[in-house]
Design a protein around this motif. Structure first.
Motif, mmCIF file in Angstrom:
data_model
loop_
_atom_site.group_PDB
_atom_site.id
_atom_site.type_symbol
_atom_site.label_atom_id
_atom_site.label_comp_id
_atom_site.label_asym_id
_atom_site.label_seq_id
_atom_site.Cartn_x
_atom_site.Cartn_y
_atom_site.Cartn_z
ATOM 1 N N TRP A 130 59.691 94.572 79.943
ATOM 2 C CA TRP A 130 58.277 94.191 80.078
ATOM 3 C C TRP A 130 57.645 94.014 78.713
ATOM 4 C CZ3 TRP A 130 58.302 92.444 84.562
ATOM 5 C CH2 TRP A 130 59.034 93.061 85.579
ATOM 6 N N GLY A 131 58.107 94.783 77.745
ATOM 7 C CA GLY A 131 57.655 94.545 76.378
ATOM 8 C C GLY A 131 58.108 93.190 75.865
ATOM 9 N N ALA A 132 59.325 92.787 76.246
ATOM 10 C CA ALA A 132 59.849 91.480 75.844
ATOM 11 C C ALA A 132 59.008 90.352 76.429
ATOM 12 C CB ALA A 132 61.306 91.342 76.292
ATOM 13 N N VAL A 133 58.654 90.486 77.704
ATOM 14 C CA VAL A 133 57.830 89.464 78.355
ATOM 15 C C VAL A 133 56.458 89.380 77.684
ATOM 16 C CG1 VAL A 133 56.698 88.798 80.510
ATOM 17 C CG2 VAL A 133 59.045 89.694 80.545
ATOM 18 N N ALA A 134 55.854 90.533 77.418
ATOM 19 C CA ALA A 134 54.533 90.553 76.787
ATOM 20 C C ALA A 134 54.591 89.917 75.400
ATOM 21 C CB ALA A 134 54.023 91.991 76.700
ATOM 22 N N CYS A 135 55.635 90.245 74.630
ATOM 23 C CA CYS A 135 55.779 89.664 73.291
ATOM 24 C C CYS A 135 55.955 88.149 73.366
ATOM 25 C CB CYS A 135 56.976 90.279 72.574
ATOM 26 S SG CYS A 135 56.716 91.963 71.994
ATOM 27 N N ALA A 136 56.783 87.691 74.303
ATOM 28 C CA ALA A 136 57.049 86.257 74.414
ATOM 29 C C ALA A 136 55.781 85.486 74.767
ATOM 30 C CB ALA A 136 58.136 86.011 75.459
ATOM 31 N N VAL A 137 55.059 85.950 75.781
ATOM 32 C CA VAL A 137 53.849 85.249 76.217
ATOM 33 C C VAL A 137 52.750 85.357 75.167
ATOM 34 C CG1 VAL A 137 52.038 85.172 77.967
ATOM 35 C CG2 VAL A 137 54.416 85.552 78.646
ATOM 36 N N GLY A 138 52.543 86.561 74.651
ATOM 37 C CA GLY A 138 51.507 86.751 73.638
ATOM 38 C C GLY A 138 51.805 85.989 72.361
ATOM 39 N N GLY A 139 53.062 86.004 71.930
ATOM 40 C CA GLY A 139 53.432 85.288 70.709
ATOM 41 C C GLY A 139 53.242 83.794 70.841
ATOM 42 N N LEU A 140 53.621 83.233 71.987
ATOM 43 C CA LEU A 140 53.431 81.797 72.198
ATOM 44 C C LEU A 140 51.943 81.441 72.255
ATOM 45 C CD1 LEU A 140 56.244 80.938 74.763
ATOM 46 C CD2 LEU A 140 56.054 80.161 72.393
ATOM 47 N N ALA A 141 51.135 82.334 72.786
ATOM 48 C CA ALA A 141 49.693 82.095 72.800
ATOM 49 C C ALA A 141 49.151 82.022 71.375
ATOM 50 C CB ALA A 141 48.991 83.198 73.587
ATOM 51 N N LEU A 142 49.682 82.878 70.488
ATOM 52 C CA LEU A 142 49.267 82.839 69.089
ATOM 53 C C LEU A 142 49.738 81.555 68.409
ATOM 54 C CD1 LEU A 142 50.008 86.530 67.997
ATOM 55 C CD2 LEU A 142 47.758 85.493 68.382
ATOM 56 N N VAL A 143 50.983 81.151 68.690
ATOM 57 C CA VAL A 143 51.507 79.930 68.076
ATOM 58 C C VAL A 143 50.698 78.714 68.521
ATOM 59 C CG1 VAL A 143 53.498 78.380 67.988
ATOM 60 C CG2 VAL A 143 53.846 80.840 67.798
#
Length: 314
Positions: A130-143
């Motif tokens: 779940w941390g991986a999912v949060a990082c992936a979605v949040g990181g792409l939102a930042l990009v």
């Protein structure tokens, strides 16, 4: 596994990741030089299938035997989705997006794999998923900087996400069915199947004049190369060679470690985009790249079982 064997494996997989990373820039030269992504994808897959067949004939003739029965259906699925669809969506994405962003989208595949395993197969995974999912979605939102005007090409983003789905499908099909088969046999016939499909959609011989000179683009714009050169590079050094490097690396390292090291490719693509194509990312976007990479690494380690011993089909 000795230390020397492990080092050899890491060198091989790193070399493969570097070649896969460079492949995005070389592919751009061909596509922006006038080759449409469809025939370019056909030519790349067809050329790779021919080279793989020649190598197999020289060293391992047994893999030239066509697959049968269930194996045929599996390899057809791998070829149509994991090779043809992945290559086409990847080529469109790198042509319309910054290299690093395109590769980040594609490398969401490990996150999709873990989600599929947990939600659909109902297998146990580590809580860090779940941390991986949060990082992936949040990181792409930042990009993408979604809080302002979306700065990314819409079709490019869609193709990047479809590349992630195709990449995840490749891993899932491979993990479920390919464990007892020769990886070279699977890769060769997957490319053959993909080549047949792509040539029906867009014949690879309709590439136009390959002798004309084209720009090496952006910071290398002062240089020109004949159009056939990047095409040959993509086939030999951007497809067949890194495939074999990662295939050999699997003889020295577990597949989990090979796949983990291969996730350096998006980072290399970001550096290549900056050094070659003058693609700059803001500080916030660079943070997003780091967050997505953290999510990819977490996803790779969230499985309780190892993935299939198949190299990545970039």
């Amino acid at each position: 596994m000795t230390a020397a064997t492990a080092r050899r494996g890491y060198v091989l997989v790193l070399a493969g990741a570097v070649l896969f990373g460079l492949n995005g820039g070389i592919s751009r030269i061909a596509m922006r030089g006038g080759i449409d992504p469809l025939p370019f994808t056909s030519a790349r897959i067809t050329g790779a299938a021919i080279v793989l067949a020649l190598l197999a004939a020289l060293w391992r003739p047994a893999v030239l035997r066509p697959p049968r029965g269930r194996s045929l259906l599996l390899i057809a699925g791998l070829g149509l989705v994991g090779v043809a669809a992945l290559q086409l969506t990847y080529n469109v994405a790198i042509n319309r997006l910054p290299l690093g962003v395109a590769l980040l989208l594609e490398y969401l595949a490990p996150v999709l794999v873990v989600l599929w395993v947990r939600v659909v197969r109902r297998e146990d995974v580590h809580r860090r998923m779940w941390g991986a999912v949060a990082c992936a979605v949040g990181g792409l939102a930042l990009v993408a900087q979604v809080w302002g005007d979306l700065r990314l090409d819409g079709l490019g983003v869609i193709m990047g996400l479809l590349a992630a789905v195709s990449f995840a499908t490749y891993f899932l099909l491979g993990e479920h069915n390919v464990g007892t088969q020769d990886p070279l046999h699977v890769i060769l016939w997957s490319f053959v199947m993909a080549a047949v499909l792509m040539n029906l959609v867009s014949p690879s011989w309709r590439l136009g004049d390959l002798t004309r000179d084209v720009s090496a683009l952006e910071r290398l714009d002062h240089l020109s190369v004949p159009l056939w050169l990047p095409l040959v590079w993509v086939i030999v050094l951007g497809t067949v060679t890194p495939f074999f490097l990662q295939l050999v690396a699997l003889q020295h390292l577990p597949a989990t470690q090979v796949t983990m090291v291969a996730t350096l490719e998006p980072v290399l693509a970001v550096l290549l985009g900056w050094a070659w194509f003058a693609e700059s990312l803001s500080g916030v976007q660079l943070v997003g790249v780091g967050v997505v990479m953290a999510g990819i690494v977490l996803a790779q380690s969230a499985r309780r079982s190892a993935p299939a011993d198949l190299p990545t089909p970039q």
